[in-house]
Scaffold this motif. Structure first.
Motif, PDB file in Angstrom:
ATOM      1  N   SER A  80     -69.611 -75.400 -60.049  1.00 11.69           N
ATOM      2  CA  SER A  80     -69.660 -76.782 -60.531  1.00 11.69           C
ATOM      3  C   SER A  80     -70.132 -76.856 -61.968  1.00 11.69           C
ATOM      4  O   SER A  80     -69.635 -77.661 -62.770  1.00 11.69           O
ATOM      5  CB  SER A  80     -70.598 -77.616 -59.650  1.00 11.69           C
ATOM      6  N   TRP A  84     -68.607 -78.882 -65.505  1.00 10.11           N
ATOM      7  CA  TRP A  84     -69.524 -79.893 -66.036  1.00 10.11           C
ATOM      8  C   TRP A  84     -69.900 -79.581 -67.485  1.00 10.11           C
ATOM      9  O   TRP A  84     -70.010 -80.472 -68.334  1.00 10.11           O
ATOM     10  CB  TRP A  84     -70.802 -79.936 -65.191  1.00 10.11           C
ATOM     11  N   TYR A 113     -63.473 -82.281 -61.131  1.00  8.26           N
ATOM     12  CA  TYR A 113     -63.915 -82.825 -62.413  1.00  8.26           C
ATOM     13  C   TYR A 113     -62.836 -82.820 -63.493  1.00  8.26           C
ATOM     14  O   TYR A 113     -63.031 -83.370 -64.578  1.00  8.26           O
ATOM     15  CB  TYR A 113     -65.125 -82.027 -62.914  1.00  8.26           C
ATOM     16  N   ARG A 216     -70.145 -82.613 -70.366  1.00  9.42           N
ATOM     17  CA  ARG A 216     -69.917 -84.034 -70.121  1.00  9.42           C
ATOM     18  C   ARG A 216     -71.238 -84.785 -70.256  1.00  9.42           C
ATOM     19  O   ARG A 216     -72.306 -84.254 -69.954  1.00  9.42           O
ATOM     20  CB  ARG A 216     -69.368 -84.230 -68.705  1.00  9.42           C
ATOM     21  N   ILE A 219     -73.513 -85.063 -67.051  1.00  6.19           N
ATOM     22  CA  ILE A 219     -73.841 -83.832 -66.349  1.00  6.19           C
ATOM     23  C   ILE A 219     -75.212 -83.940 -65.691  1.00  6.19           C
ATOM     24  O   ILE A 219     -76.167 -84.441 -66.292  1.00  6.19           O
ATOM     25  CB  ILE A 219     -73.808 -82.623 -67.319  1.00  6.19           C
TER      26      ILE A 219
END
Length: 359
Positions: A80, A84, A113, A216, A219
């Protein structure tokens, strides 16, 4: 009595490391307490953390323009964290090579995402090989390019480093520290500790400085490499015992001759096992020869009805954790750095004896 442990992870740790940790468990450094009982912000633990980082930098020859982070959540959290941290500077597309179960999990997270382009896949031959560059279908404007150099479950390993124009990201959980790595070719390297680094509970992330500002805006703080870098991997209370043990493993690796010595040892161990399998009609490897992992060696018996007997008798012989992953079956021997040559010889001897008796 110590037995030979072929577990894929959490995996075998070097016996000298375990003995040192045992000796220091109640009285670490003459302080009258365990390393697990001191503040992570104390000068004593700060020295542990800084030494571990420097030793890892030395082992992998990490350039100065890279941060080395020790984080929680294992490699799975980084599935993840990668999108991010890298989807915030324009492109919302990432290139991924699909080579097995761990690549699949990484892809599934990235798809939450942004858009994932499958550059190449080995699904057509049941994930038994690493696709070559001639099969790639790149987007041309990807935020990053992700691959899994060694698939722990399928036993497939890349024998090359992809040459790409965007940041190259690699999940090296199961082959880090087993051979020299041209770190400068990568934007990000991440790895769960529980195979070649130390115990479970910590992950290493090596990230190039210029990529720390691409996250981002929304995040989660706990996934931000920039936050972790600014805080020296201590934005929250870290996994101190795992960090300490990882540092002991780095010292042990240096004493063995570093990653160059581990590369030679890995070649020796894996060749012993593959040569035996290839010269047997009773055992076989499902992985194509040019893509065989040095770390994880899956193999099958000619008659799978003997699987149960093989596993029971091998454990009785002191050979632990040889059962293959539930998704593929068969057997799997993981030959990480802490697994000695004697363990592989004992496995080969058992396999030969089992074949004579049951074949």
């Amino acid at each position: 009595m110590r037995k030979f442990n072929f577990c894929a992870g959490p995996a075998a740790l070097p016996e000298p490391v375990l003995r040192q940790a045992q000796e220091e468990l109640l009285d670490w450094g003459g302080r009258g307490c365990s390393v697990m009982e001191v503040s992570h912000r104390s000068p004593e633990f700060t020295e542990v953390a800084e030494t571990a980082e420097q030793d890892l930098r030395d082992l992998l020859q990490v350039p100065d323009n890279y941060k080395v982070l020790f984080l929680q959540g294992g490699a799975t959290a980084q599935f993840s964290a990668v999108p991010w941290n890298l989807f915030g500077a324009g492109s919302q597309v990432a290139d991924y090579i699909y080579t097995g179960q761990w690549a699949k999990k990484a892809i599934a997270e990235a798809q939450r995402y942004g858009r994932v382009n499958i550059v190449a896949s080995s699904e057509d031959r049941n994930f038994t090989y690493a696709p070559g560059p001639d099969s790639w279908r790149q987007t041309g404007d990807a935020a990053y390019f992700h691959y899994t150099p060694n698939e722990t479950i399928g036993g497939v390993e890349f024998d090359y480093v992809p040459e790409v124009s965007c940041p190259l990201v690699a999940d090296m959980s199961s082959n880090i520290l087993s051979q020299p790595v041209p770190v400068e070719k990568f934007g990000v390297i991440y790895a769960g500790a529980q195979k070649n680094i130390g115990p479970s509970g910590i992950a290493v992330v090596i990230v190039r400085d210029d990529l720390l500002d691409r996250a981002r805006e929304d995040i989660p703080r706990s996934l931000s490499w920039n936050v972790a870098a600014d805080a020296g991997s201590m934005d929250n209370t870290p996994a101190t015992f795992a960090w300490y043990l990882s540092g002991l493993v780095f010292k042990w690796l240096k004493a063995q001759g570093g990653v160059g010595a581990m590369e030679a040892l890995s070649a020796r161990k894996s060749s012993m096992l593959y040569d035996f399998i290839d010269n047997s009609d009773f055992y076989s490897s499902p992985v194509e020869p040019g893509s065989r992992s040095r770390m994880n060696v899956p193999f099958v018996l000619a008659d799978d009805r003997l699987d149960g007997a093989f596993l029971q008798q091998s454990e009785e012989a002191g050979l632990l954790n040889l059962k293959g992953h539930r998704s593929v079956g068969g057997m799997r021997a993981s030959l990480y750095n802490a697994v000695p040559v004697e363990a592989v010889q004992a496995l080969v001897d058992f396999m030969a004896d089992f074949e004579r008796r049951m074949g």
